[in-house]
Write an enzyme that holds these catalytic residues in place. Structure first.
Site, short mmCIF file in Angstrom:
data_model
loop_
_atom_site.label_atom_id
_atom_site.label_comp_id
_atom_site.label_asym_id
_atom_site.label_seq_id
_atom_site.Cartn_x
_atom_site.Cartn_y
_atom_site.Cartn_z
N SER A 78 -32.40 -5.76 -19.75
CA SER A 78 -31.85 -7.09 -19.72
C SER A 78 -32.19 -8.15 -18.61
CB SER A 78 -30.35 -7.11 -20.13
OG SER A 78 -29.58 -6.51 -19.06
N LYS A 168 -25.78 -9.04 -14.26
CA LYS A 168 -26.40 -10.21 -14.79
C LYS A 168 -26.67 -11.23 -13.80
CE LYS A 168 -25.84 -8.44 -18.95
NZ LYS A 168 -27.31 -8.02 -20.07
#
Length: 310
Positions: A78, A168
């Site tokens: 990701s 993230k």
């Protein structure tokens, strides 16, 4: 990860410290006197000897992991192309304040996340609406959220939110108004600019690379505040969740941060489960110290070792 290693370290530190301390306070003198009187060589019992030897080692590891730097391994794609599957990174644990190990309670403020920071945090859970219509959190992992009922209702059998560390990039700060339409981000009315670098280049033998290549991924340099970093776009893969949506508002709440993965069409992030509460932050990623691409698909990638994360 599904277990809290800091809690394990804290528990071992307390256990070894208590065993060693209580022995020295109440048992050591009598035991030594008895052995001296018998003319025998003094030796600590095995549990005490192990506790005395391991207590300082475990304590130092606990302090370093809690207040200086902690290692993490990247488990998914990701954050590609910034962070690859198999990258081992170091996380600055004091960048956003010192927190008690295991409890994660901040006791000393040092700084706050900035736009563009790559942060590690405890996953807060997926958003849904409870029986009264209020927002609630339920468990799940990076394979996807649990199946919700009509109107984004929480499932009848609500899954507990497990202790998992996710990584993230910070996009929205508290009070920001953020809109996301596929790969286009607008912050406080200003579109985030990005420049095309070229097509993604990878190894089809690796599943993460193969997916990017199959969908004709392109690499861009995104200009997020003062941070210039790489992102991957795969507009042919799927339409991503917009912001705002039925669960995630455009305005980032106080003490919360909107985060996204750099692989924009392949990241379950704040677009699906909302912002990261400040209390869930673990630290800021700053260095790749090892990169393992797997047997037969590159092995150790020496070119990535020592790379600064930005």
């Amino acid at each position: 990860m599904d277990f809290d290693f800091s809690a394990i370290l804290l528990g071992l530190t307390v256990l070894f410290g208590v065993v060693w301390g209580l022995d020295r306070l109440f048992l050591y003198k009598r035991r030594k006197a008895r052995l001296d009187a018998a003319g025998e060589e003094y030796r600590d019992p095995v549990p005490v000897d192990w506790s005395r030897s391991l207590f300082p080692v475990v304590l130092v590891v606990l302090l370093l992991r809690s207040f200086v730097a902690e290692p993490f391994r990247i488990p998914s794609g990701s954050m590609m192309p910034t962070l690859d599957v198999g990258d081992f990174i170091l996380v600055n644990k004091f960048a956003y304040g010192l927190r008690l190990p295991a409890f994660n309670t901040k006791f000393l403020g040092v700084g706050e996340p900035r736009r563009g920071d790559v942060v590690v945090f405890r996953f807060p859970g997926y958003l849904c609406r409870d029986a009264s219509g209020k927002l609630a959190r339920v468990g799940g992992d990076e394979s996807g959220p649990p199946r919700l009922g009509p109107g984004d209702r929480c499932p009848d059998d609500r899954l507990p939110v497990q202790s998992q560390n996710w990584i993230k990039r910070v996009i929205g700060l508290p009070g920001d108004v953020v809109e996301v339409r596929d790969s286009q981000i607008i912050i406080n009315g200003e579109p985030v600019k990005a420049d095309l670098v070229g097509p993604f280049v990878g190894d089809r033998r690796r599943a993460e690379d193969a997916e990017l290549l199959a969908y004709g991924a392109t690499v861009w340099t995104e200009h997020l505040g003062n941070v210039n970093h790489l992102i991957a776009r795969m507009p042919e893969r799927m339409a991503t969740q917009p912001v705002p949506n039925s669960l995630v508002p455009s305005r980032v709440p106080d003490d919360c941060y909107l985060v996204m993965g750099d692989d924009r069409e392949n990241s379950l992030d704040s677009r699906w489960w909302g912002c990261v509460p400040e209390k869930n932050l673990a630290g800021k990623a700053f260095l790749i110290w090892m990169s393992w691409k797997g047997w037969g698909t590159g092995g150790v990638d020496f070119s990535r070792i020592g790379t600064i994360v930005h």
